[in-house]
Design an enzyme around this catalytic site. Structure first.
Site, PDB file in Angstrom:
ATOM      1  N   ILE A  39       0.759  -1.005   0.013  1.00  0.00           N
ATOM      2  CA  ILE A  39      -0.067  -0.049  -0.570  1.00  0.00           C
ATOM      3  C   ILE A  39       0.771   0.742   0.270  1.00  0.00           C
ATOM      4  O   ILE A  39       0.156   2.180  -0.427  1.00  0.00           O
ATOM      5  CB  ILE A  39      -1.045   0.032   1.145  1.00  0.00           C
ATOM      6  CG1 ILE A  39      -1.939   0.477   0.835  1.00  0.00           C
ATOM      7  CG2 ILE A  39      -0.185   0.515   3.093  1.00  0.00           C
ATOM      8  CD1 ILE A  39      -3.518   0.570   1.638  1.00  0.00           C
ATOM      9  N   ASN A  98      11.373  -8.358   6.812  1.00  0.00           N
ATOM     10  CA  ASN A  98      11.909  -7.845   8.203  1.00  0.00           C
ATOM     11  C   ASN A  98      11.798  -9.400   9.565  1.00  0.00           C
ATOM     12  O   ASN A  98      10.009  -9.251   8.877  1.00  0.00           O
ATOM     13  CB  ASN A  98      10.435  -6.333   8.244  1.00  0.00           C
ATOM     14  CG  ASN A  98      12.081  -5.282   7.072  1.00  0.00           C
ATOM     15  OD1 ASN A  98      12.296  -5.568   6.708  1.00  0.00           O
ATOM     16  ND2 ASN A  98      10.837  -4.804   6.851  1.00  0.00           N
ATOM     17  N   GLY A 104      12.811  -4.412  12.237  1.00  0.00           N
ATOM     18  CA  GLY A 104      11.750  -3.803  11.678  1.00  0.00           C
ATOM     19  C   GLY A 104      10.589  -3.668  11.287  1.00  0.00           C
ATOM     20  O   GLY A 104       9.376  -3.802  10.444  1.00  0.00           O
ATOM     21  N   HIS A 111       6.322 -12.313   5.138  1.00  0.00           N
ATOM     22  CA  HIS A 111       6.292 -11.997   3.518  1.00  0.00           C
ATOM     23  C   HIS A 111       7.028 -11.736   3.212  1.00  0.00           C
ATOM     24  O   HIS A 111       8.161 -11.116   4.337  1.00  0.00           O
ATOM     25  CB  HIS A 111       5.341 -10.634   3.957  1.00  0.00           C
ATOM     26  CG  HIS A 111       5.109  -9.198   5.213  1.00  0.00           C
ATOM     27  ND1 HIS A 111       5.166  -9.221   5.949  1.00  0.00           N
ATOM     28  CD2 HIS A 111       5.988  -8.232   4.801  1.00  0.00           C
ATOM     29  CE1 HIS A 111       5.230  -8.486   7.112  1.00  0.00           C
ATOM     30  NE2 HIS A 111       6.263  -7.622   6.311  1.00  0.00           N
TER      31      HIS A 111
HETATM   32  P1  5GP Z   1       6.725  -4.305   7.445  1.00  0.00           P
HETATM   33  O1  5GP Z   1       7.666  -3.465   7.880  1.00  0.00           O
HETATM   34  O2  5GP Z   1       5.744  -5.116   8.699  1.00  0.00           O
HETATM   35  O3  5GP Z   1       8.294  -5.974   6.622  1.00  0.00           O
HETATM   36  O4  5GP Z   1       6.175  -4.381   6.143  1.00  0.00           O
HETATM   37  C1  5GP Z   1       4.507  -3.870   6.377  1.00  0.00           C
HETATM   38  C2  5GP Z   1       3.893  -3.921   4.923  1.00  0.00           C
HETATM   39  O5  5GP Z   1       2.961  -3.893   5.330  1.00  0.00           O
HETATM   40  C3  5GP Z   1       4.996  -2.143   4.853  1.00  0.00           C
HETATM   41  O6  5GP Z   1       5.578  -2.166   4.079  1.00  0.00           O
HETATM   42  C4  5GP Z   1       3.675  -1.862   4.537  1.00  0.00           C
HETATM   43  O7  5GP Z   1       3.251  -0.815   3.137  1.00  0.00           O
HETATM   44  C5  5GP Z   1       2.565  -2.470   4.210  1.00  0.00           C
HETATM   45  N1  5GP Z   1       1.237  -3.300   4.279  1.00  0.00           N
HETATM   46  C6  5GP Z   1       0.053  -2.357   5.652  1.00  0.00           C
HETATM   47  N2  5GP Z   1      -0.847  -2.348   5.326  1.00  0.00           N
HETATM   48  C7  5GP Z   1      -1.612  -2.883   4.299  1.00  0.00           C
HETATM   49  C8  5GP Z   1      -2.225  -2.714   3.676  1.00  0.00           C
HETATM   50  O8  5GP Z   1      -3.346  -2.495   4.486  1.00  0.00           O
HETATM   51  N3  5GP Z   1      -2.245  -2.994   3.009  1.00  0.00           N
HETATM   52  C9  5GP Z   1      -1.260  -3.607   2.039  1.00  0.00           C
HETATM   53  N4  5GP Z   1      -1.273  -3.884   0.784  1.00  0.00           N
HETATM   54  N5  5GP Z   1      -0.312  -3.671   2.243  1.00  0.00           N
HETATM   55  C10 5GP Z   1      -0.003  -2.605   3.525  1.00  0.00           C
END
Ligand code: 5GP
Ligand code: ZN
Length: 124
Positions: A39, A98, A104, A111
């Site tokens: 997003i 991450n 982070g 993911h």
């Molecule tokens: P992390 O920091 O956990 O590795 O990354 C989580 C990722 O999920 C972030 O890059 C963030 O932009 C993405 N993200 C968070 N909420 C949503 C959402 O509701 N929809 C989508 N498509 N991505 C999301």
């Protein structure tokens, strides 16, 4: 094909995305995996690949997940090209997983971030 019980955490953002309770822009899905655009993209191409199974982070991986993780990895270059990354070696992509607070991680459903496209990027 991997045999697995698809377990979901009702409080998990990415489980809600897998279940269609929260909308997402899908890149790919099969019986075990789902991919969708981030997003808040850091790069011209930025999508996430997740297992449909709720695994909080790489920290919880066991031998039982080896085939599933293998499938995720094999998918990365295929989807990167599909989403517009130029071929290796001129193009390519960045892969990021991450894990935990110091790693982070913000969303606690395992993911892979796949980022690519022409630089400069917003981050990364
Ligand atoms: P992390 O920091 O956990 O590795 O990354 C989580 C990722 O999920 C972030 O890059 C963030 O932009 C993405 N993200 C968070 N909420 C949503 C959402 O509701 N929809 C989508 N498509 N991505 C999301
Ligand atoms: Zn989840």
């Amino acid at each position: 094909m991997i045999e697995q019980v698809v377990q979901s955490d009702p409080d998990c953002l990415f489980c809600k995305i897998v279940d269609g309770k929260i909308p997402s822009r899908m890149v790919y899905q099969d019986d075990a995996l789902y991919a969708f655009h981030d997003i808040h993209p850091w790069a011209p191409v930025h999508f996430l690949i997740i297992p449909k199974l709720h695994i909080p982070a790489m920290a919880q991986l066991t031998e039982a997940h080896a085939a599933l993780m293998g499938r995720m990895m094999v998918l990365v270059p295929k989807l990167a090209l599909q989403e517009g990354c130029k071929p290796y070696p001129e193009g390519g992509f960045r892969l990021l997983a991450n894990t935990g607070a110091e790693g982070g991680q913000e969303v606690h459903h395992l993911h892979l971030h796949v980022m690519g496209g022409p630089r400069p990027w917003l981050r990364g």
